[in-house]
Design a protein around this motif. Structure first.
Motif, PDB file in Angstrom:
ATOM      1  N   ALA A   1       0.823  -1.213   0.000  1.00  0.00           N
ATOM      2  CA  ALA A   1       0.000   0.000   0.000  1.00  0.00           C
ATOM      3  C   ALA A   1       0.853   1.258   0.000  1.00  0.00           C
ATOM      4  CB  ALA A   1      -0.925  -0.002   1.222  1.00  0.00           C
ATOM      5  N   VAL A   2       2.070   1.133   0.571  1.00  0.00           N
ATOM      6  CA  VAL A   2       2.916   2.311   0.786  1.00  0.00           C
ATOM      7  C   VAL A   2       4.334   2.003   0.318  1.00  0.00           C
ATOM      8  CG1 VAL A   2       3.920   3.838   2.545  1.00  0.00           C
ATOM      9  CG2 VAL A   2       1.562   3.035   2.787  1.00  0.00           C
ATOM     10  N   THR A   3       4.973   2.983  -0.322  1.00  0.00           N
ATOM     11  CA  THR A   3       6.407   2.890  -0.594  1.00  0.00           C
ATOM     12  C   THR A   3       7.079   4.134  -0.032  1.00  0.00           C
ATOM     13  OG1 THR A   3       6.155   3.888  -2.789  1.00  0.00           O
ATOM     14  CG2 THR A   3       6.150   1.471  -2.670  1.00  0.00           C
ATOM     15  N   VAL A   4       8.215   3.920   0.624  1.00  0.00           N
ATOM     16  CA  VAL A   4       8.939   5.018   1.268  1.00  0.00           C
ATOM     17  C   VAL A   4      10.391   4.976   0.801  1.00  0.00           C
ATOM     18  CG1 VAL A   4       9.674   6.035   3.452  1.00  0.00           C
ATOM     19  CG2 VAL A   4       7.446   4.896   3.304  1.00  0.00           C
ATOM     20  N   SER A   5      10.884   6.079   0.275  1.00  0.00           N
ATOM     21  CA  SER A   5      12.275   6.140  -0.177  1.00  0.00           C
ATOM     22  C   SER A   5      13.190   6.523   0.989  1.00  0.00           C
ATOM     23  CB  SER A   5      12.426   7.170  -1.304  1.00  0.00           C
ATOM     24  OG  SER A   5      11.710   6.764  -2.449  1.00  0.00           O
ATOM     25  N   VAL A   6      14.270   5.766   1.134  1.00  0.00           N
ATOM     26  CA  VAL A   6      15.295   6.071   2.134  1.00  0.00           C
ATOM     27  C   VAL A   6      16.452   6.730   1.401  1.00  0.00           C
ATOM     28  CG1 VAL A   6      16.845   5.135   3.893  1.00  0.00           C
ATOM     29  CG2 VAL A   6      14.595   4.072   3.503  1.00  0.00           C
ATOM     30  N   ARG A   7      16.780   7.968   1.762  1.00  0.00           N
ATOM     31  CA  ARG A   7      17.743   8.752   0.994  1.00  0.00           C
ATOM     32  C   ARG A   7      19.073   8.918   1.736  1.00  0.00           C
ATOM     33  NH1 ARG A   7      15.306  11.017  -3.382  1.00  0.00           N
ATOM     34  NH2 ARG A   7      13.013  10.876  -3.411  1.00  0.00           N
ATOM     35  N   ALA A   8      20.128   8.995   0.941  1.00  0.00           N
ATOM     36  CA  ALA A   8      21.472   9.143   1.496  1.00  0.00           C
ATOM     37  C   ALA A   8      21.646  10.498   2.163  1.00  0.00           C
ATOM     38  CB  ALA A   8      22.513   8.973   0.394  1.00  0.00           C
ATOM     39  N   GLU A   9      22.389  10.497   3.266  1.00  0.00           N
ATOM     40  CA  GLU A   9      22.644  11.734   4.004  1.00  0.00           C
ATOM     41  C   GLU A   9      24.082  12.201   3.841  1.00  0.00           C
ATOM     42  OE1 GLU A   9      21.384  10.797   7.968  1.00  0.00           O
ATOM     43  OE2 GLU A   9      19.246  11.018   7.478  1.00  0.00           O
ATOM     44  N   GLN A  10      24.828  11.553   2.927  1.00  0.00           N
ATOM     45  CA  GLN A  10      26.192  11.980   2.626  1.00  0.00           C
ATOM     46  C   GLN A  10      26.584  11.464   1.251  1.00  0.00           C
ATOM     47  OE1 GLN A  10      27.593   9.056   5.891  1.00  0.00           O
ATOM     48  NE2 GLN A  10      29.435   9.415   4.674  1.00  0.00           N
ATOM     49  N   GLU A  11      27.681  11.980   0.723  1.00  0.00           N
ATOM     50  CA  GLU A  11      28.182  11.549  -0.585  1.00  0.00           C
ATOM     51  C   GLU A  11      29.309  10.539  -0.401  1.00  0.00           C
ATOM     52  OE1 GLU A  11      29.293  14.754  -3.086  1.00  0.00           O
ATOM     53  OE2 GLU A  11      27.245  15.526  -3.283  1.00  0.00           O
ATOM     54  N   GLY A  12      29.596   9.833  -1.495  1.00  0.00           N
ATOM     55  CA  GLY A  12      30.698   8.877  -1.462  1.00  0.00           C
ATOM     56  C   GLY A  12      30.347   7.621  -2.231  1.00  0.00           C
ATOM     57  N   TYR A  13      30.850   6.499  -1.729  1.00  0.00           N
ATOM     58  CA  TYR A  13      30.569   5.189  -2.309  1.00  0.00           C
ATOM     59  C   TYR A  13      29.995   4.281  -1.231  1.00  0.00           C
ATOM     60  CZ  TYR A  13      33.491   6.542  -6.296  1.00  0.00           C
ATOM     61  OH  TYR A  13      34.014   7.186  -7.391  1.00  0.00           O
TER      62      TYR A  13
END
Length: 433
Positions: free
Chosen positions: A333-345
């Motif tokens: 019913a729901v999709t939630v995106s988890v996003r990066a809080e920093q750059e890199g690899y």
């Protein structure tokens, strides 16, 4: 003969006879030997170990404690596969139809998931109408006609192992190589296969965390198979990060279909081709692993493996339309995106943490009686070695819950992001024959 004498002999480092091992297993299965004595026996084995002959005897004692499946009605060399369990491990959904498409019969019994590891039975049951239980005559007929059938494990298959495992789980004796090896091999031998390919997982998402422990377990199981006249091969595969991009049930079926269509995530494809190659060589379809790899790649590219999967689904009552439209599988019913809080690899992804997050959503079981929500799980958008910018989507939570903040935080903690691109880790560490 007395159980206390057997316990003391093993406690003191002695070797047990075949008669002593059978006495212990048979008495425990009947209920004549109490839990506290079998717990003491398991602890003695945990600390003192067993030699190859003892482990083979323990395995056969557990095999003979219940039903032994006869596959005599199935033509050809019957090959089975077993995974020691991991996160995102949908290899059976790819490997079994791929091997069947090569003409090697696979009569497979699979289990359900527990804890952070998934189960093939649960994934298949996400397909509308799919029957995981078949009468024996239909099971044999399906394998002869379609070269494959997959059912849930029989309730009376190696019942001694089921009773002993329940004790090991609560007495701190799970991580004993003789007990793990005999547990796995007793079920495989009782299932009636002529040849067995073992996928021994190693890493954070596996029960075997170190390569040395995984090699010891694999070598022990191969020795058991050899002593019992079953061709046995062990592939040590990496589980330091989740396998593929999907963790759950319905979404893992969709990912398997994508691979059978000729696509798929490279590491998942590599382990599937490796396992299928050794299975088809053991089954006599190809002369060697190199020839098998070429032949299996062709089966993927021509669509024959995908059509074998479609036939398999339909033969067991499932809706074959999901092969052309995986969107017909259960959706969240729901999709939630988890996003990066920093750059890199992406340096690493804690596979166990990701598996636990999926379990918390309802994709797995904390207890055996827990119900499964087939629609939920995780979709990983970034894998180890991928570059990441601030705000990039690391993973998508597939949920039927209103609140998912705890899952998002768990996923963020599972990802380690650093400045340097890490060296790639091989998906296959070793093969033991």
């Amino acid at each position: 003969m007395r159980m206390v004498d057997i316990i003391q002999r093993k406690r003191d480092g002695g070797k047990l006879t075949r008669e002593q091992i059978y006495y212990a297993v048979e008495g425990f299965t009947r209920g004549d030997i109490p839990d506290y004595q079998m717990s003491a026996f398991a602890m003695a084995v945990f600390f003192r170990g067993m030699d190859e002959e003892e482990i083979a005897d323990l395995t056969m004692a557990m095999v003979n404690s219940g039903d032994v499946v006869s596959l005599a009605g199935i033509r050809g060399v019957k090959v089975d596969k077993h995974s020691t369990g991991g996160v995102g491990d949908k290899t059976s959904l790819v490997v079994v139809p791929l091997v069947a498409a090569a003409g090697v019969p696979v009569a497979k019994m699979s289990g359900r998931g527990l804890g952070h590891t998934g189960g093939t039975v649960d994934k298949l049951e996400s397909i509308r109408g799919f029957r995981i239980e078949l009468p024996n005559e239909q099971f044999v007929r399906n394998v002869n006609e379609n070269k494959m059938a997959l059912v849930g494990q029989s309730g009376n298959l190696a019942p001694a192992d089921k009773k002993l495992y329940a004790l090991r789980d609560v007495t701190g004796t799970v991580n004993s190589i003789p007990l793990i090896a005999s547990s796995i091999m007793s079920k495989k031998i009782a299932s009636g296969a002529d040849a067995i390919v073992l996928d021994v997982k190693v890493g954070s998402g596996a029960f075997m965390k170190s390569l040395d422990d995984a090699k010891a377990l694999a070598s022990t199981m191969v020795s058991i198979g050899k002593s019992l006249k079953r061709r046995t091969i062990a592939v040590l595969s990496d589980m330091s990060e989740p396998l593929g991009t999907e963790i759950g049930n319905a979404n893992e079926v969709a990912e398997a279909i994508e691979l059978l269509r000729g696509g798929g995530e490279p590491r998942l494809k590599e382990i599937c081709l490796t396992l299928a190659a050794y299975m088809t060589v053991a089954g006599g379809a190809y002369p060697d692993v190199a020839a098998a790899r070429r032949g299996l790649e062709e089966l993927l590219q021509t669509g024959r493996a995908l059509e074998t999967f479609r036939t398999f689904v339909e033969a067991q009552g499932g809706d074959p339309a999901i092969v052309d439209d995986p969107g017909l599988l259960p959706q969240p019913a729901v999709t939630v995106s988890v996003r990066a809080e920093q750059e890199g690899y992406v340096q690493s992804i804690d596979a166990e943490a990701a598996g636990i997050a999926a379990m918390m959503l309802g994709a797995g079981r904390e207890k055996k009686e827990d119900a499964i929500d087939y629609a939920v799980g995780l979709s990983l958008r970034k894998k180890v070695g991928d570059p990441v910018k601030f705000g990039d989507v690391l993973a998508v939570i597939r949920s039927n819950r209103e609140q998912n903040q705890d899952i998002a935080e768990t996923i963020l903690r599972a990802y380690t992001i650093g400045a340097e691109k890490p060296e790639p880790v091989p998906v296959v560490h070793a093969v033991i024959e």
